[in-house]
Design a protein around this motif. Structure first.
Motif, PDB file in Angstrom:
ATOM      1  N   THR A 262     -39.877  23.399  -3.306  1.00 27.56           N
ATOM      2  CA  THR A 262     -38.483  23.356  -3.431  1.00 27.56           C
ATOM      3  C   THR A 262     -38.098  22.281  -2.915  1.00 27.56           C
ATOM      4  O   THR A 262     -37.061  21.576  -3.637  1.00 27.56           O
ATOM      5  N   TRP A 263     -38.732  21.418  -1.827  1.00 30.53           N
ATOM      6  CA  TRP A 263     -38.213  20.143  -1.595  1.00 30.53           C
ATOM      7  C   TRP A 263     -38.528  19.005  -2.676  1.00 30.53           C
ATOM      8  O   TRP A 263     -37.470  18.283  -3.095  1.00 30.53           O
ATOM      9  N   ALA A 264     -39.697  19.049  -3.318  1.00 30.25           N
ATOM     10  CA  ALA A 264     -40.001  18.165  -4.323  1.00 30.25           C
ATOM     11  C   ALA A 264     -39.177  18.355  -5.564  1.00 30.25           C
ATOM     12  O   ALA A 264     -38.618  17.126  -6.039  1.00 30.25           O
ATOM     13  N   LEU A 265     -38.822  19.443  -6.037  1.00 29.63           N
ATOM     14  CA  LEU A 265     -37.801  19.502  -7.198  1.00 29.63           C
ATOM     15  C   LEU A 265     -36.318  19.266  -6.635  1.00 29.63           C
ATOM     16  O   LEU A 265     -35.405  18.637  -7.562  1.00 29.63           O
ATOM     17  N   HIS A 266     -35.891  19.502  -5.454  1.00 28.53           N
ATOM     18  CA  HIS A 266     -34.579  19.245  -5.032  1.00 28.53           C
ATOM     19  C   HIS A 266     -34.534  17.662  -5.032  1.00 28.53           C
ATOM     20  O   HIS A 266     -33.360  17.062  -5.284  1.00 28.53           O
ATOM     21  N   LEU A 267     -35.513  16.978  -4.468  1.00 23.73           N
ATOM     22  CA  LEU A 267     -35.482  15.526  -4.321  1.00 23.73           C
ATOM     23  C   LEU A 267     -35.648  14.769  -5.710  1.00 23.73           C
ATOM     24  O   LEU A 267     -34.837  13.715  -5.988  1.00 23.73           O
ATOM     25  N   LEU A 268     -36.352  15.427  -6.509  1.00 25.23           N
ATOM     26  CA  LEU A 268     -36.349  15.020  -8.031  1.00 25.23           C
ATOM     27  C   LEU A 268     -35.155  15.082  -8.585  1.00 25.23           C
ATOM     28  O   LEU A 268     -34.547  14.385  -9.293  1.00 25.23           O
ATOM     29  N   ALA A 269     -34.280  16.299  -8.447  1.00 23.49           N
ATOM     30  CA  ALA A 269     -33.078  16.495  -8.891  1.00 23.49           C
ATOM     31  C   ALA A 269     -31.788  15.554  -8.557  1.00 23.49           C
ATOM     32  O   ALA A 269     -31.064  15.212  -9.409  1.00 23.49           O
ATOM     33  N   THR A 270     -32.179  15.270  -7.407  1.00 22.81           N
ATOM     34  CA  THR A 270     -31.165  14.291  -6.723  1.00 22.81           C
ATOM     35  C   THR A 270     -31.231  12.816  -6.638  1.00 22.81           C
ATOM     36  O   THR A 270     -30.603  12.033  -6.150  1.00 22.81           O
ATOM     37  N   HIS A 271     -32.709  12.375  -7.332  1.00 24.10           N
ATOM     38  CA  HIS A 271     -32.796  10.969  -7.558  1.00 24.10           C
ATOM     39  C   HIS A 271     -33.296  10.855  -8.794  1.00 24.10           C
ATOM     40  O   HIS A 271     -34.495  10.805  -9.351  1.00 24.10           O
ATOM     41  N   PRO A 272     -32.337  10.372  -9.846  1.00 22.75           N
ATOM     42  CA  PRO A 272     -32.304  10.269 -11.223  1.00 22.75           C
ATOM     43  C   PRO A 272     -33.496   9.294 -11.636  1.00 22.75           C
ATOM     44  O   PRO A 272     -34.327   9.460 -12.597  1.00 22.75           O
ATOM     45  N   ALA A 273     -33.652   8.144 -10.821  1.00 24.51           N
ATOM     46  CA  ALA A 273     -34.797   7.165 -11.157  1.00 24.51           C
ATOM     47  C   ALA A 273     -36.140   7.780 -11.134  1.00 24.51           C
ATOM     48  O   ALA A 273     -36.797   7.370 -11.883  1.00 24.51           O
ATOM     49  N   ALA A 274     -36.476   8.812 -10.161  1.00 23.07           N
ATOM     50  CA  ALA A 274     -37.763   9.523 -10.113  1.00 23.07           C
ATOM     51  C   ALA A 274     -37.879  10.350 -11.383  1.00 23.07           C
ATOM     52  O   ALA A 274     -38.935  10.296 -11.945  1.00 23.07           O
ATOM     53  N   GLU A 276     -36.372   9.831 -14.242  1.00 23.82           N
ATOM     54  CA  GLU A 276     -36.799   8.781 -15.545  1.00 23.82           C
ATOM     55  C   GLU A 276     -38.195   8.329 -15.427  1.00 23.82           C
ATOM     56  O   GLU A 276     -38.858   8.382 -16.541  1.00 23.82           O
ATOM     57  N   GLY A 277     -38.664   8.216 -14.515  1.00 20.33           N
ATOM     58  CA  GLY A 277     -40.088   7.679 -14.427  1.00 20.33           C
ATOM     59  C   GLY A 277     -41.019   8.712 -14.715  1.00 20.33           C
ATOM     60  O   GLY A 277     -41.984   8.542 -15.459  1.00 20.33           O
ATOM     61  N   LEU A 278     -40.872  10.049 -14.461  1.00 18.38           N
ATOM     62  CA  LEU A 278     -41.717  11.164 -14.795  1.00 18.38           C
ATOM     63  C   LEU A 278     -41.492  11.336 -16.195  1.00 18.38           C
ATOM     64  O   LEU A 278     -42.443  11.507 -16.728  1.00 18.38           O
ATOM     65  N   LEU A 279     -40.369  11.445 -16.653  1.00 17.18           N
ATOM     66  CA  LEU A 279     -40.281  11.687 -18.348  1.00 17.18           C
ATOM     67  C   LEU A 279     -40.719  10.454 -19.028  1.00 17.18           C
ATOM     68  O   LEU A 279     -41.330  10.746 -20.090  1.00 17.18           O
ATOM     69  N   LYS A 280     -40.636   9.361 -18.728  1.00 17.74           N
ATOM     70  CA  LYS A 280     -41.433   8.272 -19.271  1.00 17.74           C
ATOM     71  C   LYS A 280     -42.589   8.387 -19.597  1.00 17.74           C
ATOM     72  O   LYS A 280     -43.325   8.000 -20.633  1.00 17.74           O
ATOM     73  N   GLU A 281     -43.375   8.697 -18.342  1.00 20.65           N
ATOM     74  CA  GLU A 281     -44.675   8.745 -18.506  1.00 20.65           C
ATOM     75  C   GLU A 281     -45.088   9.739 -19.207  1.00 20.65           C
ATOM     76  O   GLU A 281     -46.128   9.943 -19.869  1.00 20.65           O
ATOM     77  N   MET A 282     -44.491  10.873 -19.080  1.00 20.87           N
ATOM     78  CA  MET A 282     -44.958  12.227 -20.051  1.00 20.87           C
ATOM     79  C   MET A 282     -44.669  11.856 -21.514  1.00 20.87           C
ATOM     80  O   MET A 282     -45.395  12.288 -22.124  1.00 20.87           O
ATOM     81  N   ALA A 283     -43.636  11.182 -21.711  1.00 21.69           N
ATOM     82  CA  ALA A 283     -43.573  11.026 -23.325  1.00 21.69           C
ATOM     83  C   ALA A 283     -44.738  10.076 -23.693  1.00 21.69           C
ATOM     84  O   ALA A 283     -45.073  10.221 -25.152  1.00 21.69           O
ATOM     85  N   SER A 284     -45.321   9.302 -22.968  1.00 21.04           N
ATOM     86  CA  SER A 284     -46.572   8.401 -23.644  1.00 21.04           C
ATOM     87  C   SER A 284     -47.923   9.065 -23.369  1.00 21.04           C
ATOM     88  O   SER A 284     -48.762   8.974 -23.989  1.00 21.04           O
ATOM     89  N   GLU A 285     -48.017  10.020 -22.406  1.00 19.17           N
ATOM     90  CA  GLU A 285     -49.289  10.555 -21.916  1.00 19.17           C
ATOM     91  C   GLU A 285     -49.350  11.884 -22.403  1.00 19.17           C
ATOM     92  O   GLU A 285     -50.677  12.473 -22.180  1.00 19.17           O
ATOM     93  N   LEU A 286     -48.166  12.794 -22.738  1.00 19.94           N
ATOM     94  CA  LEU A 286     -48.347  14.088 -22.749  1.00 19.94           C
ATOM     95  C   LEU A 286     -47.812  14.624 -24.147  1.00 19.94           C
ATOM     96  O   LEU A 286     -46.793  14.726 -24.400  1.00 19.94           O
ATOM     97  N   PRO A 287     -48.836  15.007 -24.994  1.00 14.67           N
ATOM     98  CA  PRO A 287     -48.490  15.168 -26.656  1.00 14.67           C
ATOM     99  C   PRO A 287     -48.232  16.686 -26.601  1.00 14.67           C
ATOM    100  O   PRO A 287     -48.558  17.530 -26.273  1.00 14.67           O
ATOM    101  N   GLY A 288     -46.763  16.994 -27.172  1.00 16.81           N
ATOM    102  CA  GLY A 288     -46.189  18.212 -27.332  1.00 16.81           C
ATOM    103  C   GLY A 288     -46.184  18.953 -26.147  1.00 16.81           C
ATOM    104  O   GLY A 288     -45.989  18.413 -25.085  1.00 16.81           O
ATOM    105  N   ASP A 289     -46.755  20.348 -26.170  1.00 15.14           N
ATOM    106  CA  ASP A 289     -46.594  21.327 -25.091  1.00 15.14           C
ATOM    107  C   ASP A 289     -48.108  21.385 -24.527  1.00 15.14           C
ATOM    108  O   ASP A 289     -48.237  22.067 -23.368  1.00 15.14           O
TER     109      ASP A 289
END
Length: 441
Positions: A262-274, A276-289
């Motif tokens: 709960t804390w992790a997702l709350h902090l993630l949602a309230t800290h956009p830079a984090a 963005e870092g997560l989505l950028k890594e997923m775009a390069s390392e995580l193919p599809g679903d």
């Protein structure tokens, strides 16, 4: 010999009222006013020494003996979580430890993802907004029940989830409410508590008997416990011991993990830079679903987000110990029989160890931001011989949930009320944060 500074309260009562109302605030004040070793006055209950520096934490956790509240011993029986140090504790730990090896946990990943996806399909897709604490408890309870029993057999998972959720709430209320009627009184909650214990233990006992009879090759916790053997082939768990151990895994592995996420997702949602870092890594390392153990191992941001969240809001926010022998902490020799307490909440904010300690910064856990720190400066799941063996399972759940949610939803805070930590079994966020969730088509 140095004198330990004393943090005093009113006569007879001492700091007990603050200990129950706001223990982490009291610990932070004690550290700020008196330093790394403080004697806390608990009135007629005596004193307890609080150690906040990593060196003092090390001495406390390596030299001290665990103590548990009677409620936990009554609820969990003689499982590893409540067993004192000794030969029986060591036997139990050796039998349980293989369940939490990295390779075995990786085999659980498909089962955990199926459980998580079912929760998301039923409760997230058309929700618009979600109560994050309720949904994380729902997800982690579902994942834990399926990780324990598997997807087959005659286990009534709905009842198991319902009773487990009630027991978690009951234990929270009993441990952290100042005035409570005795458990022997026939109040509605006390009657429900006794009924829930009987129900959940009966469910586990039936699953144990069924597992012994039919066997199974799913990499579940129950199958692993049934197959556990020591160096002596005759050393294994009895059916009664298995019930205690499974219930301990349930209680220790759901409330704390659900609250941490709960804390992790709350902090993630309230800290956009984090985010963005997560989505950028997923775009390069995580193919599809596709989300397999091998793919998850390549991602660094999900684990870093969880690690930083539990630095700020550690599940094991305070640990108590008693010394059987004299121990030296911070140049002070404390006598045998001393009661000690450590607070990860405070040590994880120690200014000599952490830069900008109040800031949520997952980068400090990425390879590029990693720094050398004392071993006992970070212990969100405990440390030493009694460190929670389920910490790797909790991290796996966290990585899976964060990654899957980022794959399927865009998330933003809903409401702007400030959130504070309320000490329960874990550090519950109050008021419970809500998220706006938009499915990604």
């Amino acid at each position: 010999m140095n004198r330990v500074p004393r943090f005093s309260g009113p006569p007879l009562l001492g700091l007990n009222h603050r200990f129950l109302r706001d223990p982490v605030g009291m610990f932070m004040e004690a550290h700020r006013r008196y330093g790394d070793l403080v004697e806390l006055d608990l009135g007629i209950s005596g004193s307890v020494y609080a150690a906040f520096h990593p060196d003092g934490v090390k001495q406390t956790l390596l030299r001290g003996r665990r103590v548990h509240r009677a409620l936990l011993r009554e609820l969990l029986g003689k499982g590893l979580f409540t067993s004192p140090s000794g030969d029986d504790w060591l036997r139990r730990r050796r039998l349980i430890q293989p369940l939490f090896h990295e390779d075995r946990l990786a085999e659980l990943t498909p089962l955990l993802l199926r459980s998580l996806d079912e929760v998301l399909e039923r409760h997230w897709l058309n929700a618009g907004t979600v109560d994050l604490a309720a949904e994380m408890k729902r997800a982690t309870v579902a994942m834990m029940v399926d990780a324990t029993f598997g997807r087959h057999g005659d286990v009534d998972r709905a009842v198991a989830r319902e009773e487990l959720s009630f027991l978690l709430r009951y234990v929270d209320d009993r441990l952290f409410t100042f005035v409570q009627p005795p458990r022997s009184w026939p109040t509605p909650d006390n009657r429900r508590y006794r009924r829930s214990i009987r129900t959940i233990r009966a469910i586990i006992a039936d699953a144990v008997r069924d597992g012994r009879r039919r066997g199974g090759d799913e990499p579940t916790f129950l199958n692993g416990l049934l197959a556990s053997r020591g160096s002596d082939p005759e050393v294994r768990f009895s059916d009664e011991e298995l019930v205690d151990e499974v219930l301990s895994i349930f209680i220790a592995g759901t409330e704390t993990t659900g609250t941490a996420l709960t804390w992790a997702l709350h902090l993630l949602a309230t800290h956009p830079a984090a985010g963005e870092g997560l989505l950028k890594e997923m775009a390069s390392e995580l193919p599809g679903d596709t989300l397999t153990p091998a793919v998850l191992a390549r991602l660094t941001w999900p684990k870093a987000i969880v690690q930083e969240a539990v630095r700020l809001y550690p599940p094991a926010w305070a640990l108590r110990r008693v010394t059987d022998d004299p121990v030296e902490i911070g140049g002070v020799r404390l006598p045998a029989g001393s009661r000690l307490i450590v607070s990860a909440y405070v040590t994880h904010r120690h200014p000599q160890v952490w830069s900008e300690p109040e800031r949520f910064d997952p980068v400090r856990w990425l390879p590029a931001g990693a720094a050398e720190r004392p071993r006992f400066s970070y212990f969100p799941f405990g440390a030493g011989a009694h460190q929670c063996m389920g910490n790797m399972f909790a991290l796996l759940e966290g990585e899976l949930i964060i990654t899957r949610l980022a794959q399927r939803f865009r998330m933003a805070p809903f409401g702007r009320s400030p959130v504070r930590a309320r000490p329960t079994i874990a550090l519950a966020p109050v008021p419970g944060p809500h998220l706006e969730v938009i499915p990604i088509s």
